[in-house]
Design a protein around this motif. Sequence first.
Motif, PDB file in Angstrom:
ATOM      1  N   ALA A  87       0.805  -1.181   0.091  1.00 49.07           N
ATOM      2  CA  ALA A  87      -0.191  -0.099   0.138  1.00 49.07           C
ATOM      3  C   ALA A  87       0.634   1.089  -0.229  1.00 49.07           C
ATOM      4  CB  ALA A  87      -0.859  -0.060   1.288  1.00 49.07           C
ATOM      5  N   ARG A  88       1.913   1.132   0.726  1.00 53.63           N
ATOM      6  CA  ARG A  88       2.923   2.387   0.991  1.00 53.63           C
ATOM      7  C   ARG A  88       3.503   2.576  -0.559  1.00 53.63           C
ATOM      8  NH1 ARG A  88       3.774   0.330   6.043  1.00 53.63           N
ATOM      9  NH2 ARG A  88       5.721  -0.982   5.454  1.00 53.63           N
ATOM     10  N   LEU A  89       3.708   1.637  -1.301  1.00 54.47           N
ATOM     11  CA  LEU A  89       4.306   1.674  -2.581  1.00 54.47           C
ATOM     12  C   LEU A  89       3.420   2.126  -3.852  1.00 54.47           C
ATOM     13  CD1 LEU A  89       6.434  -1.546  -2.757  1.00 54.47           C
ATOM     14  CD2 LEU A  89       7.255   0.660  -2.643  1.00 54.47           C
ATOM     15  N   GLY A  90       2.164   2.452  -3.358  1.00 51.50           N
ATOM     16  CA  GLY A  90       1.191   2.561  -4.106  1.00 51.50           C
ATOM     17  C   GLY A  90       0.390   1.742  -5.000  1.00 51.50           C
ATOM     18  N   ILE A 114      -2.877 -11.825   6.492  1.00 51.21           N
ATOM     19  CA  ILE A 114      -2.900 -11.246   5.175  1.00 51.21           C
ATOM     20  C   ILE A 114      -4.074 -10.664   4.798  1.00 51.21           C
ATOM     21  CG2 ILE A 114      -2.460 -11.686   2.519  1.00 51.21           C
ATOM     22  CD1 ILE A 114      -0.036 -12.249   4.545  1.00 51.21           C
ATOM     23  N   PHE A 115      -5.212 -11.397   5.034  1.00 54.82           N
ATOM     24  CA  PHE A 115      -6.660 -10.797   4.515  1.00 54.82           C
ATOM     25  C   PHE A 115      -7.075  -9.508   5.537  1.00 54.82           C
ATOM     26  CE2 PHE A 115      -7.118 -14.227   2.084  1.00 54.82           C
ATOM     27  CZ  PHE A 115      -8.187 -14.019   1.026  1.00 54.82           C
ATOM     28  N   LYS A 116      -6.610  -9.693   6.905  1.00 58.83           N
ATOM     29  CA  LYS A 116      -6.875  -8.489   7.683  1.00 58.83           C
ATOM     30  C   LYS A 116      -5.939  -7.183   7.360  1.00 58.83           C
ATOM     31  CE  LYS A 116      -6.561  -6.753  12.316  1.00 58.83           C
ATOM     32  NZ  LYS A 116      -6.212  -5.514  12.125  1.00 58.83           N
ATOM     33  N   ALA A 117      -4.649  -7.526   6.888  1.00 53.14           N
ATOM     34  CA  ALA A 117      -3.804  -6.321   6.403  1.00 53.14           C
ATOM     35  C   ALA A 117      -4.371  -5.663   5.161  1.00 53.14           C
ATOM     36  CB  ALA A 117      -2.267  -6.552   6.125  1.00 53.14           C
ATOM     37  N   ALA A 118      -4.870  -6.497   4.066  1.00 55.43           N
ATOM     38  CA  ALA A 118      -5.460  -6.237   2.991  1.00 55.43           C
ATOM     39  C   ALA A 118      -6.595  -5.304   3.216  1.00 55.43           C
ATOM     40  CB  ALA A 118      -5.519  -7.166   1.916  1.00 55.43           C
ATOM     41  N   ASP A 120      -7.133  -3.771   5.981  1.00 51.64           N
ATOM     42  CA  ASP A 120      -6.913  -2.295   6.746  1.00 51.64           C
ATOM     43  C   ASP A 120      -6.517  -1.291   5.650  1.00 51.64           C
ATOM     44  OD1 ASP A 120      -7.770  -3.524   9.025  1.00 51.64           O
ATOM     45  OD2 ASP A 120      -5.465  -4.120   9.778  1.00 51.64           O
ATOM     46  N   GLU A 121      -5.730  -2.188   4.664  1.00 55.37           N
ATOM     47  CA  GLU A 121      -5.192  -0.933   3.702  1.00 55.37           C
ATOM     48  C   GLU A 121      -5.987  -0.748   2.531  1.00 55.37           C
ATOM     49  OE1 GLU A 121      -2.451   0.299   4.318  1.00 55.37           O
ATOM     50  OE2 GLU A 121      -1.525  -0.582   6.148  1.00 55.37           O
ATOM     51  N   GLY A 122      -7.037  -1.102   2.384  1.00 54.99           N
ATOM     52  CA  GLY A 122      -7.864  -1.274   1.225  1.00 54.99           C
ATOM     53  C   GLY A 122      -7.470  -1.611   0.003  1.00 54.99           C
ATOM     54  N   LEU A 123      -6.780  -2.875   0.140  1.00 55.43           N
ATOM     55  CA  LEU A 123      -6.339  -3.397  -0.961  1.00 55.43           C
ATOM     56  C   LEU A 123      -7.202  -4.663  -1.574  1.00 55.43           C
ATOM     57  CD1 LEU A 123      -2.518  -3.770  -0.188  1.00 55.43           C
ATOM     58  CD2 LEU A 123      -3.622  -1.777  -1.473  1.00 55.43           C
ATOM     59  N   MET A 124      -7.163  -4.899  -2.866  1.00 55.30           N
ATOM     60  CA  MET A 124      -7.791  -6.038  -3.555  1.00 55.30           C
ATOM     61  C   MET A 124      -6.863  -7.194  -3.387  1.00 55.30           C
ATOM     62  SD  MET A 124      -9.089  -6.690  -7.389  1.00 55.30           S
ATOM     63  CE  MET A 124     -10.954  -5.904  -7.107  1.00 55.30           C
ATOM     64  N   ILE A 125      -7.347  -8.466  -3.315  1.00 58.86           N
ATOM     65  CA  ILE A 125      -6.745  -9.689  -3.291  1.00 58.86           C
ATOM     66  C   ILE A 125      -7.120 -10.665  -4.443  1.00 58.86           C
ATOM     67  CG2 ILE A 125      -6.243 -11.794  -1.790  1.00 58.86           C
ATOM     68  CD1 ILE A 125      -7.099 -10.450   0.558  1.00 58.86           C
ATOM     69  N   ALA A 150     -12.677  -6.806   2.083  1.00 51.38           N
ATOM     70  CA  ALA A 150     -11.613  -6.854   1.048  1.00 51.38           C
ATOM     71  C   ALA A 150     -12.239  -7.728  -0.309  1.00 51.38           C
ATOM     72  CB  ALA A 150     -10.535  -7.943   1.440  1.00 51.38           C
ATOM     73  N   PRO A 151     -12.205  -6.967  -1.457  1.00 51.80           N
ATOM     74  CA  PRO A 151     -12.662  -7.563  -2.764  1.00 51.80           C
ATOM     75  C   PRO A 151     -11.671  -8.796  -3.001  1.00 51.80           C
ATOM     76  CG  PRO A 151     -12.140  -5.488  -2.982  1.00 51.80           C
ATOM     77  CD  PRO A 151     -12.020  -5.644  -1.508  1.00 51.80           C
ATOM     78  N   VAL A 152     -12.252  -9.969  -3.307  1.00 52.66           N
ATOM     79  CA  VAL A 152     -11.356 -10.909  -3.956  1.00 52.66           C
ATOM     80  C   VAL A 152     -11.656 -11.335  -5.538  1.00 52.66           C
ATOM     81  CG1 VAL A 152     -10.969 -13.407  -3.729  1.00 52.66           C
ATOM     82  CG2 VAL A 152     -11.161 -12.047  -1.739  1.00 52.66           C
ATOM     83  N   LEU A 153     -10.487 -11.456  -5.953  1.00 49.02           N
ATOM     84  CA  LEU A 153     -10.386 -12.124  -7.493  1.00 49.02           C
ATOM     85  C   LEU A 153     -10.265 -13.508  -7.564  1.00 49.02           C
ATOM     86  CD1 LEU A 153      -9.047  -9.329  -9.885  1.00 49.02           C
ATOM     87  CD2 LEU A 153     -11.492 -10.054  -9.831  1.00 49.02           C
ATOM     88  N   ILE A 154     -11.141 -14.422  -7.948  1.00 50.23           N
ATOM     89  CA  ILE A 154     -10.740 -15.842  -8.025  1.00 50.23           C
ATOM     90  C   ILE A 154     -10.144 -15.812  -9.529  1.00 50.23           C
ATOM     91  CG2 ILE A 154     -11.124 -18.191  -8.375  1.00 50.23           C
ATOM     92  CD1 ILE A 154     -13.388 -17.673  -6.281  1.00 50.23           C
ATOM     93  N   ALA A 155      -8.773 -15.768  -9.576  1.00 48.35           N
ATOM     94  CA  ALA A 155      -8.087 -15.642 -10.894  1.00 48.35           C
ATOM     95  C   ALA A 155      -8.241 -17.028 -11.877  1.00 48.35           C
ATOM     96  CB  ALA A 155      -6.695 -15.448 -10.970  1.00 48.35           C
ATOM     97  N   HIS A 156      -8.655 -17.273 -13.011  1.00 49.45           N
ATOM     98  CA  HIS A 156      -8.898 -18.458 -13.608  1.00 49.45           C
ATOM     99  C   HIS A 156     -10.078 -18.919 -13.343  1.00 49.45           C
ATOM    100  CE1 HIS A 156      -4.631 -17.249 -14.702  1.00 49.45           C
ATOM    101  NE2 HIS A 156      -4.337 -17.987 -13.305  1.00 49.45           N
ATOM    102  N   MET A 157     -10.987 -18.602 -12.481  1.00 47.61           N
ATOM    103  CA  MET A 157     -12.230 -18.877 -12.296  1.00 47.61           C
ATOM    104  C   MET A 157     -12.348 -20.360 -12.015  1.00 47.61           C
ATOM    105  SD  MET A 157     -15.576 -18.369 -14.733  1.00 47.61           S
ATOM    106  CE  MET A 157     -14.735 -16.985 -15.270  1.00 47.61           C
TER     107      MET A 157
END
Length: 243
Positions: A87-90, A114-118, A120-125, A150-157
């Motif tokens: 998050a600090r790296l943008g 990991i999910f808690k940190a994401a 807290d930082e407003g990051l997608m997973i 935390a929104p999650v993307l299941i890559a490749h479904m």
Amino acid sequence: MIIDAYNNIWEASGNSDYLTGESFTAEDLIPFLDEAGVDMAVGCSLGQAIDNDYISSIVTKYPDRFIGFGGVNPRLPGAAETVAECARLGLKGVKLHPTLNGYHFADHGLLDPIFKAATDEGLMILINALDDPWCAPLSIEEISRNFPEAPVLIAHMGTVWNTTEALIVSERNPHIYLETSSTQLLEVKTAYKRVGPEKIVMGTDWPGSVPVLERAKIARAIPNDADRALIEGGNLARLLNLA
């Protein structure tokens, strides 16, 4: 705006015959984005060659073309702090690759921080989730249901055999979305019927494929222009607050 949600970019970091010995940089990807009419693309590291500083530098160099997702290995000490550093790296999200990094996704001890940190930082997973026992969609649900912000993307479904699980999980979890790279045309059509255009996000997984082919698949699967616009960028722009 057309946004491609999943692409790997990296500079060579070793002499491996499998990917890491050769560079596939942002500059290499840009012509393929232009060919397909893609305005912006998510860039992230390979699971076996995480370099968040490089991803951050690309976002700084090409802020109108790239959205950065950091890589995190939950097995390493300080993994939650790495999420905060992303998050600090943008960067706008984090990528997890259970298969390459050697953990089962239903491991609360590894994944909850990991999910808690994401969150807290407003990051997608984004989770690399091909047909694989390490990261079956039901195990993704087991962890992510405790962190619905935390929104999650299941890559490749979950393709091929785990697609049905991915559809079930996305249907009953408003924060879990399905990403299209590596999927078959029929799977995208099925997802469109089951979960609707608001829950699907287009990605290519370059250099495994190229954006022009992914857009052609989406065009064939999604005939409605408005629905296709959501899948090809509208959904991700909303989730990442890009609009």
